[in-house]
Motif scaffolding. Structure first.
Motif, mmCIF file in Angstrom:
data_model
loop_
_atom_site.group_PDB
_atom_site.id
_atom_site.type_symbol
_atom_site.label_atom_id
_atom_site.label_comp_id
_atom_site.label_asym_id
_atom_site.label_seq_id
_atom_site.Cartn_x
_atom_site.Cartn_y
_atom_site.Cartn_z
ATOM 1 N N ARG A 47 0.791 -1.244 -0.073
ATOM 2 C CA ARG A 47 0.031 0.080 0.210
ATOM 3 C C ARG A 47 1.011 1.329 -0.034
ATOM 4 N NH1 ARG A 47 -1.787 -0.755 6.218
ATOM 5 N NH2 ARG A 47 -0.102 -0.147 7.272
ATOM 6 N N LEU A 48 0.459 2.153 -0.811
ATOM 7 C CA LEU A 48 1.152 3.603 -0.558
ATOM 8 C C LEU A 48 0.272 4.489 -0.151
ATOM 9 C CD1 LEU A 48 2.513 3.612 -4.311
ATOM 10 C CD2 LEU A 48 3.643 2.884 -2.239
ATOM 11 N N ARG A 49 0.669 4.997 1.060
ATOM 12 C CA ARG A 49 -0.235 6.066 1.746
ATOM 13 C C ARG A 49 0.596 7.149 2.202
ATOM 14 N NH1 ARG A 49 -2.512 3.574 7.190
ATOM 15 N NH2 ARG A 49 -3.562 2.254 5.344
ATOM 16 N N VAL A 50 0.077 8.256 1.768
ATOM 17 C CA VAL A 50 0.719 9.475 2.275
ATOM 18 C C VAL A 50 0.720 9.731 3.513
ATOM 19 C CG1 VAL A 50 1.059 12.040 1.839
ATOM 20 C CG2 VAL A 50 1.148 10.309 -0.163
ATOM 21 N N SER A 55 -8.671 6.551 -5.293
ATOM 22 C CA SER A 55 -9.628 7.447 -4.524
ATOM 23 C C SER A 55 -9.094 8.847 -5.308
ATOM 24 C CB SER A 55 -9.505 7.746 -3.043
ATOM 25 O OG SER A 55 -10.200 8.629 -2.337
ATOM 26 N N ASP A 56 -10.170 9.897 -5.466
ATOM 27 C CA ASP A 56 -10.070 11.104 -5.787
ATOM 28 C C ASP A 56 -9.334 11.875 -4.620
ATOM 29 O OD1 ASP A 56 -12.369 11.293 -4.677
ATOM 30 O OD2 ASP A 56 -13.460 12.161 -6.485
ATOM 31 N N LEU A 57 -9.459 11.449 -3.403
ATOM 32 C CA LEU A 57 -8.907 12.128 -2.347
ATOM 33 C C LEU A 57 -7.510 11.798 -2.022
ATOM 34 C CD1 LEU A 57 -12.203 11.545 0.056
ATOM 35 C CD2 LEU A 57 -11.524 13.692 -1.479
ATOM 36 N N HIS A 58 -6.948 10.907 -2.796
ATOM 37 C CA HIS A 58 -5.550 10.619 -2.556
ATOM 38 C C HIS A 58 -4.596 11.816 -3.112
ATOM 39 C CE1 HIS A 58 -1.830 8.416 -2.456
ATOM 40 N NE2 HIS A 58 -2.199 7.601 -1.615
ATOM 41 N N PRO A 59 -3.679 12.239 -2.481
ATOM 42 C CA PRO A 59 -2.625 13.193 -2.845
ATOM 43 C C PRO A 59 -2.083 13.021 -4.294
ATOM 44 C CG PRO A 59 -2.370 12.905 -0.491
ATOM 45 C CD PRO A 59 -3.309 11.659 -1.089
ATOM 46 N N ALA A 60 -1.894 11.782 -4.531
ATOM 47 C CA ALA A 60 -1.296 11.162 -5.887
ATOM 48 C C ALA A 60 -2.282 11.101 -6.965
ATOM 49 C CB ALA A 60 -0.666 9.981 -5.764
ATOM 50 N N TYR A 61 -3.469 11.158 -6.846
ATOM 51 C CA TYR A 61 -4.497 11.218 -7.595
ATOM 52 C C TYR A 61 -4.215 11.739 -9.038
ATOM 53 C CZ TYR A 61 -9.154 11.083 -9.952
ATOM 54 O OH TYR A 61 -10.189 11.151 -10.971
ATOM 55 N N THR A 62 -3.602 13.182 -8.820
ATOM 56 C CA THR A 62 -3.660 14.103 -10.078
ATOM 57 C C THR A 62 -2.236 13.775 -10.652
ATOM 58 O OG1 THR A 62 -4.859 15.876 -9.244
ATOM 59 C CG2 THR A 62 -3.402 16.462 -10.819
ATOM 60 N N GLY A 113 5.882 15.474 -9.545
ATOM 61 C CA GLY A 113 5.144 14.702 -8.860
ATOM 62 C C GLY A 113 4.450 15.131 -7.565
ATOM 63 N N GLU A 114 4.454 16.582 -7.431
ATOM 64 C CA GLU A 114 4.138 17.196 -6.335
ATOM 65 C C GLU A 114 2.583 16.726 -6.191
ATOM 66 O OE1 GLU A 114 5.202 18.717 -9.366
ATOM 67 O OE2 GLU A 114 5.986 20.780 -8.780
ATOM 68 N N ASN A 115 2.087 16.483 -4.843
ATOM 69 C CA ASN A 115 0.967 15.874 -4.279
ATOM 70 C C ASN A 115 -0.085 17.137 -4.531
ATOM 71 O OD1 ASN A 115 1.940 13.771 -3.219
ATOM 72 N ND2 ASN A 115 2.676 14.509 -1.510
ATOM 73 N N GLY A 116 -1.315 16.671 -4.828
ATOM 74 C CA GLY A 116 -2.242 17.258 -5.321
ATOM 75 C C GLY A 116 -3.264 17.482 -3.925
ATOM 76 N N TRP A 117 -4.430 18.021 -4.229
ATOM 77 C CA TRP A 117 -5.449 18.612 -2.869
ATOM 78 C C TRP A 117 -5.643 17.061 -2.176
ATOM 79 C CZ3 TRP A 117 -10.030 16.837 -1.083
ATOM 80 C CH2 TRP A 117 -10.559 17.581 -0.128
ATOM 81 N N HIS A 118 -5.792 17.220 -1.133
ATOM 82 C CA HIS A 118 -6.373 16.088 -0.228
ATOM 83 C C HIS A 118 -7.008 16.550 1.169
ATOM 84 C CE1 HIS A 118 -2.788 16.380 2.526
ATOM 85 N NE2 HIS A 118 -2.125 16.725 1.413
ATOM 86 N N PRO A 119 -7.789 15.808 1.801
ATOM 87 C CA PRO A 119 -8.448 16.304 3.045
ATOM 88 C C PRO A 119 -7.417 16.790 4.005
ATOM 89 C CG PRO A 119 -9.363 14.304 2.217
ATOM 90 C CD PRO A 119 -8.350 14.422 1.518
ATOM 91 N N ASP A 120 -6.218 16.494 4.006
ATOM 92 C CA ASP A 120 -5.238 16.914 4.927
ATOM 93 C C ASP A 120 -4.619 17.979 4.737
ATOM 94 O OD1 ASP A 120 -6.475 14.914 6.894
ATOM 95 O OD2 ASP A 120 -5.117 13.281 5.690
ATOM 96 N N LEU A 121 -4.842 18.622 3.699
ATOM 97 C CA LEU A 121 -4.113 19.749 3.189
ATOM 98 C C LEU A 121 -3.987 20.882 4.036
ATOM 99 C CD1 LEU A 121 -2.635 20.729 0.435
ATOM 100 C CD2 LEU A 121 -4.920 21.723 0.023
#
Length: 274
Positions: A200-203, A248-255, A266-274
């Motif tokens: 699993r990859l989890r930021v 999940s479109d909530l994952h920082p790596a989605y975009t 590869g900068e992380n995109g939007w996520h709920p913990d931003l």
């Protein structure tokens, strides 16, 4: 008649908001003066719609590598061809695939191309190695030697320029922060005796930096069979076989995993913990 059904007539005077040149003192976003919060004054205007009074901080994206910048702005034959086919180059180099039912019938005319879909659009991730009898695609190509990966990409995109593809492949491999992580995930899975394990990859939540909050080599967790300890926002990678998994479109790596040319670092995109 209701106002919406009455014939249109030009107003006697036009409403003018003036210039949109008032900066938010927190983030620098430009506003019209009329957009200020009602309780604030014109000498000290305050705005909430851009950054919520400085509570939301989005770091600036890094500048693209010099070779990519040249392809984006130069007037050379190579740069013009790249910009003409930029979407196809991006798809050839992306880590994930686009899960969508596209309607091609609308592009039979001579106008600009239109992207029309039926249903929902999502991003998907597959196994890190191709199934027997299939050629590698997407993230699988980042496991291969660069020359072999380039050959596969050009085989699937014969209308594109090999020298341009080679430049872009090198940029993404060297600069995209997820490229070495996928390679390491493959190494972790290759060391496992069972075939039905995954990683699993989890930021890490609560970290605001665009970079530096990816799992380290020791934090790429192996998920053993029959031990479901994942979360909905995890990206699950398998070594071989299995269905495509939706990211999940909530994952920082989605975009950044799909739009690799827009996010070459590869900068992380939007996520709920931003």
């Amino acid at each position: 008649l209701p106002p919406a059904r009455r014939p249109y007539t030009e107003p006697e005077t036009r409403h003018d908001l003036g210039r949109m040149d008032v900066k938010c003192r927190h983030c620098g976003a430009l506003h019209w003066m009329a957009e200020k919060i009602a309780k604030s004054s014109e000498t000290n205007p305050q705005y909430g719609m851009c950054c919520n009074h400085g509570k939301v901080v989005v770091e600036r994206l890094e500048e693209p590598p010099a070779e990519l910048q040249a392809l984006l702005v130069d007037n050379t034959t190579q740069a013009k061809e790249f910009r003409k086919n930029i979407a196809q180059y991006n798809t050839a180099l992306s880590f994930t695939s686009l899960g969508v039912t596209e309607d091609h019938s609308i592009n039979n005319g001579g106008g600009p191309p239109i992207f029309r879909i039926h249903g929902e659009l999502c991003h998907q991730s597959g196994a890190l190695l191709p199934s027997e009898g299939h050629k590698p695609v997407y993230a699988q190509l980042y496991i291969y030697e660069p020359q072999a990966a380039l050959d596969y990409r050009m085989e699937n995109n014969t209308n594109l320029q090999r020298d341009t593809m080679e430049i872009l492949q090198r940029i993404i491999t060297e600069h995209h922060q997820y490229a070495p992580l996928f390679l390491h995930a493959h190494e972790v899975l290759a060391a496992q005796p069972a075939d039905d394990v995954s990683v699993r990859l989890r930021v890490a939540p609560g970290v605001h930096a665009r970079r530096g909050n990816l799992p380290t080599a020791n934090e790429v967790a192996v998920i053993l069979p029959n031990q479901p300890n994942t979360e909905p926002r995890d990206i699950i990678l398998r070594r071989r076989n299995g269905p495509l998994l939706r990211i999940s479109d909530l994952h920082p790596a989605y975009t950044p995993l799909y739009y690799v040319i827009l996010f070459p670092h590869g900068e992380n995109g939007w996520h709920p913990d931003l």
